[in-house]
Design an enzyme around this catalytic site. Structure first.
Site, mmCIF file in Angstrom:
data_model
loop_
_atom_site.group_PDB
_atom_site.id
_atom_site.type_symbol
_atom_site.label_atom_id
_atom_site.label_comp_id
_atom_site.label_asym_id
_atom_site.label_seq_id
_atom_site.Cartn_x
_atom_site.Cartn_y
_atom_site.Cartn_z
ATOM 1 N N VAL A 201 0.910 -1.126 -0.103
ATOM 2 C CA VAL A 201 0.283 -0.193 -0.012
ATOM 3 C C VAL A 201 0.940 1.254 -0.007
ATOM 4 O O VAL A 201 2.238 1.105 -0.142
ATOM 5 C CB VAL A 201 -0.940 -0.066 1.276
ATOM 6 C CG1 VAL A 201 -1.942 -1.381 1.145
ATOM 7 C CG2 VAL A 201 -0.154 0.011 2.582
ATOM 8 N N GLU B 225 3.156 4.209 0.684
ATOM 9 C CA GLU B 225 4.558 4.548 1.478
ATOM 10 C C GLU B 225 4.056 5.295 2.522
ATOM 11 O O GLU B 225 4.502 6.544 2.865
ATOM 12 C CB GLU B 225 5.761 4.993 1.038
ATOM 13 C CG GLU B 225 7.103 4.759 1.726
ATOM 14 C CD GLU B 225 7.715 3.555 1.631
ATOM 15 O OE1 GLU B 225 6.739 2.505 1.689
ATOM 16 O OE2 GLU B 225 8.757 3.590 1.710
ATOM 17 N N LYS C 21 0.075 1.594 6.524
ATOM 18 C CA LYS C 21 0.462 0.118 6.706
ATOM 19 C C LYS C 21 0.121 -0.351 7.862
ATOM 20 O O LYS C 21 -0.030 -1.461 7.952
ATOM 21 C CB LYS C 21 2.112 0.486 6.551
ATOM 22 C CG LYS C 21 2.641 0.805 5.049
ATOM 23 C CD LYS C 21 4.098 0.503 4.843
ATOM 24 C CE LYS C 21 4.783 1.072 3.518
ATOM 25 N NZ LYS C 21 3.997 0.214 2.276
ATOM 26 N N HIS D 3 11.144 -6.704 -0.414
ATOM 27 C CA HIS D 3 11.374 -5.428 -1.297
ATOM 28 C C HIS D 3 11.651 -6.039 -2.834
ATOM 29 O O HIS D 3 12.875 -6.327 -3.102
ATOM 30 C CB HIS D 3 12.432 -4.726 -0.738
ATOM 31 C CG HIS D 3 12.808 -3.588 -1.417
ATOM 32 N ND1 HIS D 3 14.042 -2.906 -1.492
ATOM 33 C CD2 HIS D 3 12.012 -2.697 -2.362
ATOM 34 C CE1 HIS D 3 13.803 -1.845 -2.276
ATOM 35 N NE2 HIS D 3 12.708 -1.789 -2.865
HETATM 36 P P1 NAD Z 1 0.653 2.675 -5.779
HETATM 37 O O1 NAD Z 1 0.299 3.918 -5.199
HETATM 38 O O2 NAD Z 1 0.803 2.370 -7.456
HETATM 39 O O3 NAD Z 1 -0.148 1.784 -5.156
HETATM 40 C C1 NAD Z 1 -0.547 1.475 -3.736
HETATM 41 C C2 NAD Z 1 -2.045 0.879 -3.870
HETATM 42 O O4 NAD Z 1 -2.323 0.760 -2.517
HETATM 43 C C3 NAD Z 1 -3.152 1.746 -4.476
HETATM 44 O O5 NAD Z 1 -3.793 0.957 -5.338
HETATM 45 C C4 NAD Z 1 -4.199 2.207 -3.109
HETATM 46 O O6 NAD Z 1 -5.302 2.031 -3.570
HETATM 47 C C5 NAD Z 1 -3.904 0.913 -2.309
HETATM 48 N N1 NAD Z 1 -4.036 1.221 -0.910
HETATM 49 C C6 NAD Z 1 -3.960 2.180 -0.238
HETATM 50 N N2 NAD Z 1 -4.239 2.417 1.165
HETATM 51 C C7 NAD Z 1 -4.935 1.151 0.984
HETATM 52 C C8 NAD Z 1 -5.635 0.326 2.098
HETATM 53 N N3 NAD Z 1 -5.838 0.798 3.165
HETATM 54 N N4 NAD Z 1 -5.938 -0.761 1.666
HETATM 55 C C9 NAD Z 1 -5.959 -1.579 0.782
HETATM 56 N N5 NAD Z 1 -5.282 -0.843 -0.237
HETATM 57 C C10 NAD Z 1 -4.779 0.541 0.086
HETATM 58 O O7 NAD Z 1 2.135 2.630 -4.977
HETATM 59 P P2 NAD Z 1 3.318 1.793 -5.451
HETATM 60 O O8 NAD Z 1 4.225 2.487 -6.153
HETATM 61 O O9 NAD Z 1 2.463 0.302 -5.825
HETATM 62 O O10 NAD Z 1 3.932 1.320 -3.936
HETATM 63 C C11 NAD Z 1 3.524 0.463 -3.030
HETATM 64 C C12 NAD Z 1 4.505 -0.037 -1.884
HETATM 65 O O11 NAD Z 1 5.583 -0.432 -2.643
HETATM 66 C C13 NAD Z 1 5.088 1.336 -1.307
HETATM 67 O O12 NAD Z 1 5.299 0.852 0.017
HETATM 68 C C14 NAD Z 1 6.318 1.629 -1.945
HETATM 69 O O13 NAD Z 1 7.348 2.378 -1.283
HETATM 70 C C15 NAD Z 1 6.844 0.368 -2.417
HETATM 71 N N6 NAD Z 1 7.630 0.035 -3.609
HETATM 72 C C16 NAD Z 1 7.536 0.936 -4.637
HETATM 73 C C17 NAD Z 1 8.367 0.768 -5.553
HETATM 74 C C18 NAD Z 1 8.323 1.786 -6.983
HETATM 75 O O14 NAD Z 1 8.990 1.589 -7.807
HETATM 76 N N7 NAD Z 1 7.189 2.157 -7.169
HETATM 77 C C19 NAD Z 1 9.439 -0.034 -5.714
HETATM 78 C C20 NAD Z 1 9.637 -0.814 -4.434
HETATM 79 C C21 NAD Z 1 8.858 -0.718 -3.555
#
Ligand code: NAD
Length: 739
Positions: free
Chosen positions: A413, A415, A420, A463
């Site tokens: 979800v 960051e 979280k 990760h």
């Molecule tokens: P994103 O915004 O694309 O997706 C997050 C999703 O979580 C959204 O679909 C949102 O609707 C959902 N969400 C939010 N609150 C929620 C809740 N209470 N219950 C259920 N779903 C919920 O973000 P992302 O880029 O996919 O990143 C997600 C995680 O992965 C973060 O912690 C980020 O740091 C980590 N991450 C991201 C990357 C990257 O390159 N984008 C790489 C590694 C790790």
């Protein structure tokens, strides 16, 4: 002679079937015993008047994974020992030893009797070169067949006739691309390039090969006949003048001359194509012996072959933990990362529960898999049936109760600590007691996130990197209380989805994100120093990084970088040292609203796939100084040294504990100059004392962030290397399979 790796049976028509089936191995590889036996087999075929032709086939699902690279490692070790006493004899030993396979293949090619190879599954490296030495090749007409010469990817080039035969069999442009990129071909492509002659159903291959032999296969190759002409004409010809200078330019553009394997491959081709085959093979062998001695080849073989295989075999898995069969995985957050994780998990045959805040968001996450699978079907890489099977594995929902029988739940979800925390609590309320909970956070320390959990021993970081389907690395993060059972589950899962794991201890940014940020930061510091933006970007690429630091900043998102800097500043309080970087980021994000690729405005302007440096950069960082005021070599070093130094610090802090993981993680995770073998190999190759001196010089010139850490200073004094001082634990199991 009795053979252990082969059987030979001759039928009533005088056709011998040689079946390659190495005992105790899942894959046929080329080692010394195979070379000896192949040589004896060719001799036996020649001497036996009954044999009119030979089919070479495999007794396993695949034809061959190629040469056992540990054999080359052994040869190199002997060479270095001998060189200290008698350099000339050592060079001769390396040349003779490394060309034995070339000579056996040439003997087969010129023995006077026709050989036809039948190829199934994987056919790589020395296995492909054996097939090319045969007089014809028939490949299995199915999806599993793939043929390649991937040696450049481990710092070498195909040194058993591959460069010479490919370029005499196919069009120059296609041949050079195939060799220089180490690309894998499907049967159709290999046939259109002339590298295989025919395809047949996998079970009918030997029959088809016998039929081909009976119809007549010429045992003399075209290049061994008088009047032979290369497919695209001679090197020194009008067509050659069009092609070869351009090929050299493309080689330079793609490699910046960082890869001796690619450089000597080009030499070997251009010089070899001007000679008859036997001399051409000698030229190839000379360059092969030369490339073997380069630190780049040694480092790449170690990191990208030996260490990577050891990590894939879960070198870091706690031995006392029972294996887990993971049947169902829950994923929280169906956004960019969650959708990707769902796709790779379902692809591995594991059931997925994909949860988001509302059904539409969860459905959108599943639609991502649909998109990728539809493309694969369109490109002929999958079928409608297989696509449906994967899609049926993903259940998009908002209902946490569906997590009740999941073995593992991964949250992806936003960051945001609070969000979280909420999803951790909701998921744990539904999960079975022994299930493991993982966070995909990029930077938030796992130990602190685990505080939201009722079962901190079962809380771990997994990760992923984006895009999840393409990036091979997964970084596992141990929180303070994470148990070995959670680690074993995470590693078993990563193995099931066929990715490479590294295991690190908790800290802000872990390993990869922390080092990546120093690369981006160094790019920004260069801007502040007045280095022209284009020069910074070129320095990054010339140093061997996949993209320049400013470009990477745009990809990661500048507002995210700004958030991380702000959070770090808040966490560190008075200990935080503010620098020009803060001002640049603040100006870009807060004043200019330039967030990077995500809003098509960052250090670059984006128009669709096109991008160009934003002309307004000087308004933020000041007018650049003339490019001549900077030394490009020093800029390249600055970018690499900063990342290697940060890795050494992370190692000293015991966040990283295994040199293999530092190296493999740096190449697979953020593309650290692959020719170096990774961040710690970079230091070892330069020599710790020289590295420390360079850090000191940069500290004086560019600032205290280059100050070498205590561990490095100590190692410089004692002349230690990372691999010498922290030797990785040896892996058991079957010997390495190949390239
Ligand atoms: P994103 O915004 O694309 O997706 C997050 C999703 O979580 C959204 O679909 C949102 O609707 C959902 N969400 C939010 N609150 C929620 C809740 N209470 N219950 C259920 N779903 C919920 O973000 P992302 O880029 O996919 O990143 C997600 C995680 O992965 C973060 O912690 C980020 O740091 C980590 N991450 C991201 C990357 C990257 O390159 N984008 C790489 C590694 C790790």
């Amino acid at each position: 002679m009795t053979y252990t790796n082969f059987t030979l049976e001759t039928d009533a028509d005088g056709i011998a079937v040689v079946t390659w089936d190495m005992p105790g191995k899942s894959m046929n590889v080329i080692d010394m015993s195979v070379i000896d036996e192949l040589e004896a087999l060719v001799g036996a075929v020649v001497r036996d008047d009954v044999i009119k032709g030979v089919v070479i086939t495999s007794g396993k699902a695949a034809f061959s994974g190629g040469a056992d690279l540990t054999m080359l490692e052994g040869l190199l070790k002997d060479f270095h020992v001998k060189r200290a006493q008698d350099p000339e004899a050592a060079a001769k030993m390396l040349f003779d030893g490394s060309r034995r396979l070339t000579l056996v293949y040439r003997k087969l090619e010129t023995c006077g009797k026709p050989f036809v190879a039948t190829l199934t599954g994987t056919c790589m490296g020395g296995g492909t070169e054996l097939a090319l030495a045969c007089h014809a090749r028939i490949a299995a007409d199915d999806d599993s067949f793939k043929m390649g010469l991937p040696e450049v990817k481990v710092g070498l080039f195909p040194g058993a006739g591959g460069t010479q035969r490919v370029m005499r069999m196919t069009d120059s442009q296609q041949g050079m691309q195939f060799l220089l990129q180490g690309r894998t071909l499907r049967a159709k492509q290999a046939k259109s390039m002339g590298l295989i002659d025919d395809v047949a159903a996998p079970k009918k291959l030997v029959e088809a090969a016998k039929k081909m032999l009976k119809a007549g296969v010429d045992p003399v190759k075209p290049w061994d006949k008088k009047g032979y002409k290369l497919p695209n004409g001679q090197i020194y010809s009008p067509a050659g003048f069009q092609f070869w200078p351009a090929a050299n330019a493309i080689y330079r553009r793609e490699t910046f001359d960082n890869y001796p394997g690619a450089r000597y491959l080009l030499h070997s081709v251009v010089e070899g194509l001007q000679l008859p085959m036997d001399l051409a093979l000698q030229v190839e062998s000379r360059y092969f012996a030369k490339v073997l001695q380069t630190p780049e080849a040694a480092n790449m073989i170690r990191s990208l072959f030996v260490s990577m295989q050891e990590l894939n075999k879960l070198a870091r898995r706690p031995a006392d933990q029972r294996p887990n069969r993971i049947k169902k995985v829950g994923i929280l957050g169906a956004g960019f990362m969650g959708a990707g994780i769902a796709y790779v998990t379902a692809q591995a045959g594991i059931d997925v529960v994909l949860i988001d805040r509302d059904q539409a968001a969860a459905d959108k996450g599943k639609a991502y898999s649909d998109e990728l699978l539809t493309k694969a079907v369109q490109r002929g890489r999958s079928t409608q049936e297989a696509k449906q099977k994967v899609l049926d594995k993903i259940l998009p929902t908002t209902d946490y109760a569906e997590l009740s029988d999941c073995d593992l739940v991964i949250e992806a979800v936003f960051e945001d600590r609070e969000i979280k925390k909420t999803v951790t609590e909701k998921a744990e309320a539904a999960m079975k007691p022994r299930a493991i909970f993982a966070s995909n956070t990029s930077t938030l320390p796992i130990t602190s996130l685990a505080e939201a959990s009722q079962r901190q021993k079962s809380f771990i970081g997994i990760h992923f990197f984006s895009p999840v389907d393409k990036m091979m690395l997964v970084e596992v993060i141990m929180g303070k209380k994470t148990s070995d059972r959670a680690l074993a589950m995470a590693l078993d899962y990563i193995k099931a989805i066929r990715k490479t794991p590294i295991v690190v201890n908790d800290s802000r940014g872990f390993y990869t994100s922390r080092v990546v940020m120093t690369y981006i930061r160094e790019g920004l510091m260069m801007l502040a120093d007045g280095v022209p933006a284009a020069m910074i970007e070129n320095a990054g690429k010339m140093a061997g990084m996949p993209v320049g630091p400013l470009s990477l900043g745009d990809e990661v998102a500048l507002d995210l970088a700004w958030k991380i800097v702000s959070a770090t500043r808040k966490d560190l309080g008075v200990k935080y040292v503010e620098g020009p970087l803060d001002n640049i980021l603040e100006d870009m994000v807060v004043k200019q609203e330039r967030f990077g690729r995500k809003n098509a405005k960052g250090f670059y302007d984006y128009k669709g796939k096109e991008k160009s440096l934003w002309p307004g950069i000087p308004d933020v960082v000041g007018q650049p100084k003339p490019a001549e005021s900077f030394n490009i070599e020093e800029l390249k070093q600055r970018l690499l040294v900063m990342q290697a130094l940060e890795t050494a610090r992370i190692f000293e802090e015991s966040c990283l504990t295994d040199v293999r993981e530092a190296d493999v993680g740096s190449i697979l995770g953020f593309g650290f100059a692959p020719y170096s073998g990774g961040t710690l190999s970079y230091i070892d190759t330069m020599g710790t004392a020289a590295f420390v001196e360079l850090c000191k010089k940069f500290t004086r010139k560019w600032g205290p962030r280059f100050k070498p850490n205590k561990l490095l200073r100590e190692m410089a004094k004692t002349g230690d290397t990372f691999y010498g001082r922290f030797p990785p634990k040896a892996n058991d199991g079957e010997s390495q399979e190949a390239a």
